[in-house]
Design a protein around this motif. Structure first.
Motif, PDB file in Angstrom:
ATOM      1  N   ARG A 266       0.750  -1.207  -0.099  1.00 26.13           N
ATOM      2  CA  ARG A 266       0.064  -0.006  -0.012  1.00 26.13           C
ATOM      3  C   ARG A 266       0.882   1.411   0.156  1.00 26.13           C
ATOM      4  O   ARG A 266       0.297   2.182   0.227  1.00 26.13           O
ATOM      5  CB  ARG A 266      -0.944   0.102   1.190  1.00 26.13           C
ATOM      6  CG  ARG A 266      -2.149  -0.906   1.211  1.00 26.13           C
ATOM      7  CD  ARG A 266      -3.079  -0.641   2.354  1.00 26.13           C
ATOM      8  NE  ARG A 266      -4.430  -0.989   2.066  1.00 26.13           N
ATOM      9  CZ  ARG A 266      -4.714  -2.456   2.538  1.00 26.13           C
ATOM     10  NH1 ARG A 266      -3.867  -3.186   3.241  1.00 26.13           N
ATOM     11  NH2 ARG A 266      -6.075  -2.814   2.218  1.00 26.13           N
ATOM     12  N   ALA A 267       2.220   1.162  -0.176  1.00 28.29           N
ATOM     13  CA  ALA A 267       2.885   2.336  -0.045  1.00 28.29           C
ATOM     14  C   ALA A 267       2.712   3.138  -1.124  1.00 28.29           C
ATOM     15  O   ALA A 267       2.547   4.452  -0.763  1.00 28.29           O
ATOM     16  CB  ALA A 267       4.517   1.888  -0.397  1.00 28.29           C
ATOM     17  N   ASP A 268       2.513   3.114  -2.526  1.00 27.41           N
ATOM     18  CA  ASP A 268       2.167   3.811  -3.361  1.00 27.41           C
ATOM     19  C   ASP A 268       0.725   4.613  -3.225  1.00 27.41           C
ATOM     20  O   ASP A 268       0.498   6.015  -3.479  1.00 27.41           O
ATOM     21  CB  ASP A 268       2.155   3.300  -4.681  1.00 27.41           C
ATOM     22  CG  ASP A 268       3.306   2.770  -5.170  1.00 27.41           C
ATOM     23  OD1 ASP A 268       4.280   3.286  -4.663  1.00 27.41           O
ATOM     24  OD2 ASP A 268       3.134   2.076  -6.323  1.00 27.41           O
ATOM     25  N   TRP A 269      -0.235   3.711  -2.533  1.00 29.28           N
ATOM     26  CA  TRP A 269      -1.664   4.499  -2.172  1.00 29.28           C
ATOM     27  C   TRP A 269      -1.516   5.639  -1.269  1.00 29.28           C
ATOM     28  O   TRP A 269      -1.863   6.776  -0.969  1.00 29.28           O
ATOM     29  CB  TRP A 269      -2.330   3.380  -1.670  1.00 29.28           C
ATOM     30  CG  TRP A 269      -3.608   3.874  -1.198  1.00 29.28           C
ATOM     31  CD1 TRP A 269      -4.699   4.762  -1.704  1.00 29.28           C
ATOM     32  CD2 TRP A 269      -4.088   3.771   0.118  1.00 29.28           C
ATOM     33  NE1 TRP A 269      -5.865   4.885  -0.843  1.00 29.28           N
ATOM     34  CE2 TRP A 269      -5.616   4.409   0.567  1.00 29.28           C
ATOM     35  CE3 TRP A 269      -3.472   3.174   1.226  1.00 29.28           C
ATOM     36  CZ2 TRP A 269      -6.219   4.270   1.787  1.00 29.28           C
ATOM     37  CZ3 TRP A 269      -4.143   2.962   2.593  1.00 29.28           C
ATOM     38  CH2 TRP A 269      -5.688   3.739   2.683  1.00 29.28           C
ATOM     39  N   VAL A 270      -0.599   5.247  -0.055  1.00 28.40           N
ATOM     40  CA  VAL A 270      -0.270   6.232   1.057  1.00 28.40           C
ATOM     41  C   VAL A 270       0.313   7.351   0.612  1.00 28.40           C
ATOM     42  O   VAL A 270       0.082   8.351   0.917  1.00 28.40           O
ATOM     43  CB  VAL A 270       0.401   5.346   2.142  1.00 28.40           C
ATOM     44  CG1 VAL A 270       0.828   6.586   3.406  1.00 28.40           C
ATOM     45  CG2 VAL A 270      -0.409   4.233   2.846  1.00 28.40           C
ATOM     46  N   MET A 271       1.541   7.044  -0.357  1.00 25.86           N
ATOM     47  CA  MET A 271       2.174   8.310  -0.769  1.00 25.86           C
ATOM     48  C   MET A 271       1.392   9.217  -1.639  1.00 25.86           C
ATOM     49  O   MET A 271       1.617  10.390  -1.393  1.00 25.86           O
ATOM     50  CB  MET A 271       3.625   7.866  -1.667  1.00 25.86           C
ATOM     51  CG  MET A 271       4.496   8.882  -2.158  1.00 25.86           C
ATOM     52  SD  MET A 271       5.284   9.780  -0.654  1.00 25.86           S
ATOM     53  CE  MET A 271       6.451   8.350  -0.162  1.00 25.86           C
ATOM     54  N   ALA A 272       0.631   8.722  -2.413  1.00 27.46           N
ATOM     55  CA  ALA A 272      -0.321   9.676  -3.187  1.00 27.46           C
ATOM     56  C   ALA A 272      -1.159  10.221  -2.344  1.00 27.46           C
ATOM     57  O   ALA A 272      -1.691  11.589  -2.533  1.00 27.46           O
ATOM     58  CB  ALA A 272      -1.104   8.517  -4.175  1.00 27.46           C
ATOM     59  N   LEU A 273      -1.711   9.680  -1.373  1.00 25.74           N
ATOM     60  CA  LEU A 273      -2.728  10.522  -0.307  1.00 25.74           C
ATOM     61  C   LEU A 273      -1.647  11.568   0.559  1.00 25.74           C
ATOM     62  O   LEU A 273      -2.340  12.800   0.697  1.00 25.74           O
ATOM     63  CB  LEU A 273      -3.313   9.597   0.712  1.00 25.74           C
ATOM     64  CG  LEU A 273      -4.086   8.507   0.478  1.00 25.74           C
ATOM     65  CD1 LEU A 273      -4.506   7.283   1.469  1.00 25.74           C
ATOM     66  CD2 LEU A 273      -5.492   9.030   0.018  1.00 25.74           C
ATOM     67  N   ALA A 274      -0.556  11.106   0.672  1.00 25.89           N
ATOM     68  CA  ALA A 274       0.344  12.049   1.318  1.00 25.89           C
ATOM     69  C   ALA A 274       0.491  13.415   0.464  1.00 25.89           C
ATOM     70  O   ALA A 274       0.421  14.635   1.036  1.00 25.89           O
ATOM     71  CB  ALA A 274       1.696  11.595   1.873  1.00 25.89           C
ATOM     72  N   GLU A 275       0.761  13.297  -0.912  1.00 26.23           N
ATOM     73  CA  GLU A 275       1.108  14.321  -1.545  1.00 26.23           C
ATOM     74  C   GLU A 275      -0.282  15.258  -1.881  1.00 26.23           C
ATOM     75  O   GLU A 275      -0.105  16.370  -1.857  1.00 26.23           O
ATOM     76  CB  GLU A 275       1.355  13.823  -3.197  1.00 26.23           C
ATOM     77  CG  GLU A 275       2.709  13.126  -3.113  1.00 26.23           C
ATOM     78  CD  GLU A 275       3.836  13.888  -2.741  1.00 26.23           C
ATOM     79  OE1 GLU A 275       3.693  15.220  -2.722  1.00 26.23           O
ATOM     80  OE2 GLU A 275       4.905  13.418  -2.510  1.00 26.23           O
ATOM     81  N   GLU A 276      -1.425  14.596  -1.856  1.00 28.00           N
ATOM     82  CA  GLU A 276      -2.679  15.246  -1.736  1.00 28.00           C
ATOM     83  C   GLU A 276      -2.716  16.275  -0.681  1.00 28.00           C
ATOM     84  O   GLU A 276      -3.327  17.294  -0.560  1.00 28.00           O
ATOM     85  CB  GLU A 276      -3.678  14.582  -2.147  1.00 28.00           C
ATOM     86  CG  GLU A 276      -5.366  15.033  -2.152  1.00 28.00           C
ATOM     87  CD  GLU A 276      -5.454  16.110  -3.188  1.00 28.00           C
ATOM     88  OE1 GLU A 276      -6.297  16.897  -2.895  1.00 28.00           O
ATOM     89  OE2 GLU A 276      -4.656  16.340  -4.125  1.00 28.00           O
ATOM     90  N   GLN A 277      -2.537  15.598   0.591  1.00 29.29           N
ATOM     91  CA  GLN A 277      -2.812  16.260   1.714  1.00 29.29           C
ATOM     92  C   GLN A 277      -1.793  17.654   1.779  1.00 29.29           C
ATOM     93  O   GLN A 277      -2.315  18.632   2.078  1.00 29.29           O
ATOM     94  CB  GLN A 277      -2.246  15.297   2.974  1.00 29.29           C
ATOM     95  CG  GLN A 277      -2.403  15.775   4.238  1.00 29.29           C
ATOM     96  CD  GLN A 277      -1.967  14.853   5.319  1.00 29.29           C
ATOM     97  OE1 GLN A 277      -0.989  14.202   5.122  1.00 29.29           O
ATOM     98  NE2 GLN A 277      -2.634  14.925   6.458  1.00 29.29           N
ATOM     99  N   ILE A 278      -0.635  17.194   1.381  1.00 32.95           N
ATOM    100  CA  ILE A 278       0.642  18.491   1.293  1.00 32.95           C
ATOM    101  C   ILE A 278      -0.106  19.609   0.517  1.00 32.95           C
ATOM    102  O   ILE A 278      -0.088  20.672   0.657  1.00 32.95           O
ATOM    103  CB  ILE A 278       1.689  17.908   0.975  1.00 32.95           C
ATOM    104  CG1 ILE A 278       2.527  17.078   2.034  1.00 32.95           C
ATOM    105  CG2 ILE A 278       2.729  19.134   0.671  1.00 32.95           C
ATOM    106  CD1 ILE A 278       3.568  16.264   1.608  1.00 32.95           C
ATOM    107  N   ARG A 279      -0.265  19.143  -0.894  1.00 33.88           N
ATOM    108  CA  ARG A 279      -1.038  20.102  -1.822  1.00 33.88           C
ATOM    109  C   ARG A 279      -2.098  21.091  -1.349  1.00 33.88           C
ATOM    110  O   ARG A 279      -2.232  22.401  -1.391  1.00 33.88           O
ATOM    111  CB  ARG A 279      -1.491  19.244  -3.185  1.00 33.88           C
ATOM    112  CG  ARG A 279      -1.990  20.348  -4.113  1.00 33.88           C
ATOM    113  CD  ARG A 279      -2.752  19.659  -5.223  1.00 33.88           C
ATOM    114  NE  ARG A 279      -3.926  19.210  -4.796  1.00 33.88           N
ATOM    115  CZ  ARG A 279      -4.849  19.923  -4.616  1.00 33.88           C
ATOM    116  NH1 ARG A 279      -5.147  21.320  -4.472  1.00 33.88           N
ATOM    117  NH2 ARG A 279      -6.196  19.224  -4.017  1.00 33.88           N
ATOM    118  N   GLN A 280      -3.108  20.377  -0.546  1.00 33.58           N
ATOM    119  CA  GLN A 280      -4.034  21.098   0.090  1.00 33.58           C
ATOM    120  C   GLN A 280      -3.882  22.194   1.077  1.00 33.58           C
ATOM    121  O   GLN A 280      -4.329  23.372   1.136  1.00 33.58           O
ATOM    122  CB  GLN A 280      -5.262  20.091   0.592  1.00 33.58           C
ATOM    123  CG  GLN A 280      -6.151  19.407  -0.526  1.00 33.58           C
ATOM    124  CD  GLN A 280      -7.133  18.307   0.508  1.00 33.58           C
ATOM    125  OE1 GLN A 280      -7.084  18.404   1.449  1.00 33.58           O
ATOM    126  NE2 GLN A 280      -7.822  17.524  -0.485  1.00 33.58           N
TER     127      GLN A 280
END
Length: 356
Positions: A266-280
């Protein structure tokens, strides 16, 4: 009325306990310097359950949100209100809270932590609050969009926007949680800087940890919760019994060396979520203390899930837990024989021989 009120709203598992310990331990020194943290930690917690009108509020709770505001209103300096549960308030409840504190200048403070560490911590916290779902079921629910409460109640973005939209941008403060290995007082320094607490006013002792349980220990607790059913329907009775006499007295004192976490699948999924969190958060007009890059997971390594334990591991942990509770009961009754500190260890060895 206070000049400024800082409302620290969470999020859960972002070092709140450490920050609150420093604040309440230094309450007298803070008040002398013009900063009030009213009443007690329990008062803030009870006020939170009242503000949110939660069904699990302790019927015996005395403090309400209005009582806490009344206590704060008599002070003429700055005031700090803190509960990691504040963040889960609805938009209407947050609006009521902010309006009740005005005309003081209301500041909203939230802390954010990287999701790789947040997922296992939040699931464990839910088990320690009587939940019974398996770790994989929790992750799958978040992944499929079937557990929106995770984003609403346990991570910074949505709770921050609900509260911070009610105040001007200069009064919105986001703290990022330092990465593993950082100085233990860096979080306090970031928090104190927002509140304008001068150096030397507080004595931030070494952090008192709220130790995480290992995989076998948290699985034992999860199964105990399932067996309890609807006993202890309110949070405080559960904490007084299960948290005090099982979790703190026994489970937290075990080695807890079998760690668990999100698998690398699930590493790619978590990293994608983190990038969206940072962007917001980068696009939101607020005061950031720390670095949003700290919300990008690092040290991602494969971990076992408590769901993968075999029955023998769980049985061994359960037997050890029973023995630990026997010892705890003896200590409470003053029955542990003086001069026999190895007695419980001998009992444990005997049980292990009995079960093979």
């Amino acid at each position: 009325m206070p000049r400024r009120v800082f409302v620290h709203i969470g999020a859960p598992k972002t070092g709140s306990t450490y920050v609150q310990n420093v604040l309440f331990d230094n309450a007298e020194r803070l008040e002398k310097s013009g900063i009030l943290i009213p009443a007690t930690f329990a008062a803030h917690d009870q006020a939170m359950t009242d503000l949110r009108a939660v069904p699990w509020r302790d019927p015996q709770a005395y403090w309400t949100w209005d009582l806490l505001v009344e206590k704060a209103a008599a002070f003429r300096g700055d005031v700090i209100l803190t509960s990691e549960g504040f963040g889960a308030a609805s938009a209407e409840q947050a609006k009521r809270a902010v309006e009740s504190l005005q005309p003081a200048e209301v500041h909203i403070v939230v802390a954010a932590r990287d999701l790789w560490r947040t997922f296992p911590s939040m699931w464990q916290q839910s088990i320690r609050a009587r939940s019974t779902w398996r770790f994989e079921d929790f992750l799958a629910a978040v992944e499929k969009g079937e557990f929106e409460q995770f984003w609403d109640h346990y991570t910074a973005n949505r709770m921050f926007f609900r509260w911070a939209d009610l105040v001007p941008p200069a009064q919105r403060h986001l703290i990022t949680i330092p990465p593993p290995g950082a100085s233990h007082d860096l979080l306090w320094q970031r928090f104190a800087g927002i509140l304008g607490i001068p150096d030397g006013v507080c004595e931030p002792a070494a952090p008192t940890s709220n130790p995480s349980l290992g995989a076998p220990e948290i699985e034992v607790l999860r199964r105990v919760n399932a067996a309890l059913g609807d006993r202890y329907p309110h949070r405080m009775p559960y904490q007084r019994v299960v948290q005090q006499h099982l979790v703190r007295a026994v489970l937290q004192k075990r080695d807890n060396d079998v760690r668990f976490g999100v698998g690398l699948d699930r590493a790619d999924w978590v990293m994608a979520l983190a990038e969206e969190q940072i962007r917001q958060l980068r696009e939101y007009d607020c005061h950031i203390v720390g670095d949003l890059d700290e919300l990008r997971p690092t040290r991602m390594k494969d971990s076992r899930s408590p769901d993968e334990l075999d029955d023998r591991q769980i049985l061994d942990a359960a037997i050890e837990t029973i023995v630990g509770m026997i010892g705890h009961a003896d200590e409470l009754r003053g029955m542990v024989p003086v001069g026999q500190p190895g007695m419980l260890a001998r009992v444990k060895r005997g049980i292990r021989r009995t079960i093979g």
